[in-house]
Design a protein around this motif. Structure first.
Motif, PDB file in Angstrom:
ATOM      1  N   ARG A 130       0.860  -1.194   0.000  1.00 17.15           N
ATOM      2  CA  ARG A 130       0.000   0.000   0.000  1.00 17.15           C
ATOM      3  C   ARG A 130       0.896   1.243   0.000  1.00 17.15           C
ATOM      4  O   ARG A 130       1.823   1.343   0.810  1.00 17.15           O
ATOM      5  N   PHE A 131       0.611   2.154  -0.903  1.00 14.24           N
ATOM      6  CA  PHE A 131       1.369   3.400  -0.900  1.00 14.24           C
ATOM      7  C   PHE A 131       0.490   4.533  -1.415  1.00 14.24           C
ATOM      8  O   PHE A 131      -0.549   4.294  -2.045  1.00 14.24           O
ATOM      9  N   TRP A 149      -8.928   5.885   3.408  1.00 14.11           N
ATOM     10  CA  TRP A 149      -8.268   5.873   2.108  1.00 14.11           C
ATOM     11  C   TRP A 149      -8.045   4.446   1.596  1.00 14.11           C
ATOM     12  O   TRP A 149      -8.072   4.204   0.389  1.00 14.11           O
ATOM     13  N   PHE A 150      -7.802   3.505   2.512  1.00 15.63           N
ATOM     14  CA  PHE A 150      -7.608   2.098   2.169  1.00 15.63           C
ATOM     15  C   PHE A 150      -8.605   1.282   2.996  1.00 15.63           C
ATOM     16  O   PHE A 150      -8.275   0.764   4.060  1.00 15.63           O
ATOM     17  N   SER A 151      -9.833   1.176   2.521  1.00 14.51           N
ATOM     18  CA  SER A 151     -10.867   0.484   3.287  1.00 14.51           C
ATOM     19  C   SER A 151     -11.170  -0.876   2.671  1.00 14.51           C
ATOM     20  O   SER A 151     -10.691  -1.208   1.578  1.00 14.51           O
ATOM     21  N   ARG A 207      -3.039   9.849  -4.307  1.00 12.17           N
ATOM     22  CA  ARG A 207      -3.520   8.642  -4.978  1.00 12.17           C
ATOM     23  C   ARG A 207      -3.136   7.398  -4.190  1.00 12.17           C
ATOM     24  O   ARG A 207      -1.980   6.944  -4.259  1.00 12.17           O
ATOM     25  N   PRO A 208      -4.067   6.830  -3.424  1.00 11.84           N
ATOM     26  CA  PRO A 208      -3.771   5.553  -2.767  1.00 11.84           C
ATOM     27  C   PRO A 208      -3.648   4.455  -3.820  1.00 11.84           C
ATOM     28  O   PRO A 208      -4.465   4.377  -4.744  1.00 11.84           O
ATOM     29  N   LEU A 253     -13.416  -2.770 -11.208  1.00 17.33           N
ATOM     30  CA  LEU A 253     -13.177  -4.093 -10.625  1.00 17.33           C
ATOM     31  C   LEU A 253     -13.735  -4.235  -9.216  1.00 17.33           C
ATOM     32  O   LEU A 253     -13.651  -5.308  -8.619  1.00 17.33           O
ATOM     33  N   GLY A 254     -14.272  -3.146  -8.657  1.00 14.19           N
ATOM     34  CA  GLY A 254     -14.756  -3.181  -7.286  1.00 14.19           C
ATOM     35  C   GLY A 254     -13.658  -3.076  -6.260  1.00 14.19           C
ATOM     36  O   GLY A 254     -13.848  -3.431  -5.091  1.00 14.19           O
ATOM     37  N   ARG A 255     -12.487  -2.554  -6.671  1.00 14.83           N
ATOM     38  CA  ARG A 255     -11.346  -2.436  -5.758  1.00 14.83           C
ATOM     39  C   ARG A 255     -11.092  -0.985  -5.346  1.00 14.83           C
ATOM     40  O   ARG A 255     -10.129  -0.694  -4.654  1.00 14.83           O
ATOM     41  N   ALA A 256     -11.945  -0.086  -5.796  1.00 22.85           N
ATOM     42  CA  ALA A 256     -11.876   1.315  -5.389  1.00 22.85           C
ATOM     43  C   ALA A 256     -13.302   1.846  -5.301  1.00 22.85           C
ATOM     44  O   ALA A 256     -14.231   1.294  -5.907  1.00 22.85           O
ATOM     45  N   ILE A 257     -13.463   2.910  -4.534  1.00 24.36           N
ATOM     46  CA  ILE A 257     -14.782   3.500  -4.326  1.00 24.36           C
ATOM     47  C   ILE A 257     -14.673   5.015  -4.500  1.00 24.36           C
ATOM     48  O   ILE A 257     -13.716   5.636  -4.027  1.00 24.36           O
ATOM     49  N   VAL A 258     -15.642   5.578  -5.210  1.00 24.81           N
ATOM     50  CA  VAL A 258     -15.671   7.028  -5.394  1.00 24.81           C
ATOM     51  C   VAL A 258     -16.247   7.651  -4.136  1.00 24.81           C
ATOM     52  O   VAL A 258     -17.382   7.367  -3.745  1.00 24.81           O
TER      53      VAL A 258
END
Length: 325
Positions: A130-131, A149-151, A207-208, A253-258
């Motif tokens: 994670r960065f 930020w990383f949920s 940008r996570p 892909l469902g790996r990020a959320i707005v």
């Protein structure tokens, strides 16, 4: 090499000192060799893109204030190092200055397109899974909540309100972010007929990112990585991948959320710049992040709009970080 701590969140910056005579000579030689202006993106090779207004120094101050539990800091540069930067032992998680030559193929150098350089960040030696990637003009403005930020729902990304123009592909007169979105739409639609494009620009934000996800995308879109890794200066026809394709692909892909948040975008060359900077001072500490974009382009180094950037940052973040001499 010992694997990075799974819970660690490293921080990555790009930095350049556009006033360095040696760097300027390399830029002029590259311009002569490539005819850069022929295919340059809008504002792709102006002085404001490379000027150092002290942003990195104050960015690290904001990082220490609002995200004291950050991991290692990686500063990616073209053989440069800020004179004020303190490296070595006694810095907690520490900081590394990474030369382009240790990260990118020698045949590609020198490179003046940040979109090209960005495509190698997930190959930084020792980088944590994670960065957070920052352009040095994007600052934290409030405490950083890693679980936000990383949920479990995914990485946090943000979009702007304005609608995107509906062009079939990148356009010479459009901004890099608009052209990046048009490229994203074409590639994602071709990859999945079910893809539905959000007609908004994704915000210029912290940008996570995930190393594993970037490696996956590099395998799935080798032609896009190959194209942008062929640029020397930013080209309107070959827009960057990190600001738009990466977050859209992750959302798909469902790996990020707005997410919605409080943020501000300031333009140093705007007619109402004084009002923008005044509003920033009034809301500092309540903004999740803010961007101070140097749009003064070819202004003289002592121009008042540039002094305003440094003076405002000093007012907001007066206390040196552990990274300063």
């Amino acid at each position: 090499m010992t694997p990075p701590d799974a819970d660690r969140i490293d921080v990555v910056y790009l930095w350049v000192d556009g006033a360095d005579p040696h760097w300027q000579a390399k830029r002029r030689a590259a311009q002569d060799r490539t005819g850069a202006n022929a295919g340059a993106a809008r504002y792709g090779d102006v002085s404001g893109r490379y000027r150092d207004n002290g942003e990195l120094r104050y960015n690290l101050r904001a990082l220490q204030r609002f995200f004291p539990d950050h991991g290692h800091v990686h500063i990616v540069t073209d053989g440069q190092c800020p004179a004020w930067l303190r490296t070595g032992p006694g810095l907690g998680p520490g900081v590394s200055v990474v030369d382009h030559r240790t990260l990118m193929p020698a045949a590609a150098l020198p490179v003046f397109d940040s979109g090209h350089i960005e495509t190698y960040l997930h190959h930084l030696p020792g980088l944590s899974e994670r960065f957070v990637y920052f352009n040095d003009d994007v600052f934290l403005g409030a405490p950083f909540d890693a679980t936000w930020w990383f949920s479990e729902a995914g990485l946090a990304v943000f979009k702007e309100a304005a609608l995107l123009p509906d062009y079939p592909g990148p356009q010479p007169h459009e901004s890099a972010l608009v052209n990046a979105s048009l490229l994203s739409r074409a590639w994602l639609s071709a990859s999945d007929p079910q893809y539905r494009h959000v007609p908004r620009i994704f915000a210029h934000s912290p940008r996570p990112m995930l190393v594993s996800a970037m490696r996956q995308l590099e395998l799935e879109a080798p032609e896009l990585f190959h194209a942008v890794r062929g640029t020397v200066f930013r080209s309107w026809a070959v827009p960057p991948l990190i600001p738009d394709l990466v977050p859209r692909w992750m959302v798909h892909l469902g790996r990020a959320i707005v997410r919605e948040c409080a943020w501000a975008y300031l333009s140093s060359g705007a007619a109402d710049a004084a009002e923008q900077f005044g509003e920033l001072c009034a809301s500092f500490g309540k903004l999740d992040f803010f961007c101070i974009n140097d749009t003064s382009d070819n202004a003289a180094p002592d121009a008042h709009q540039l002094r305003r950037i440094a003076e405002t940052l000093e007012q907001l973040l007066p206390y040196p970080s552990q990274f300063e001499h």
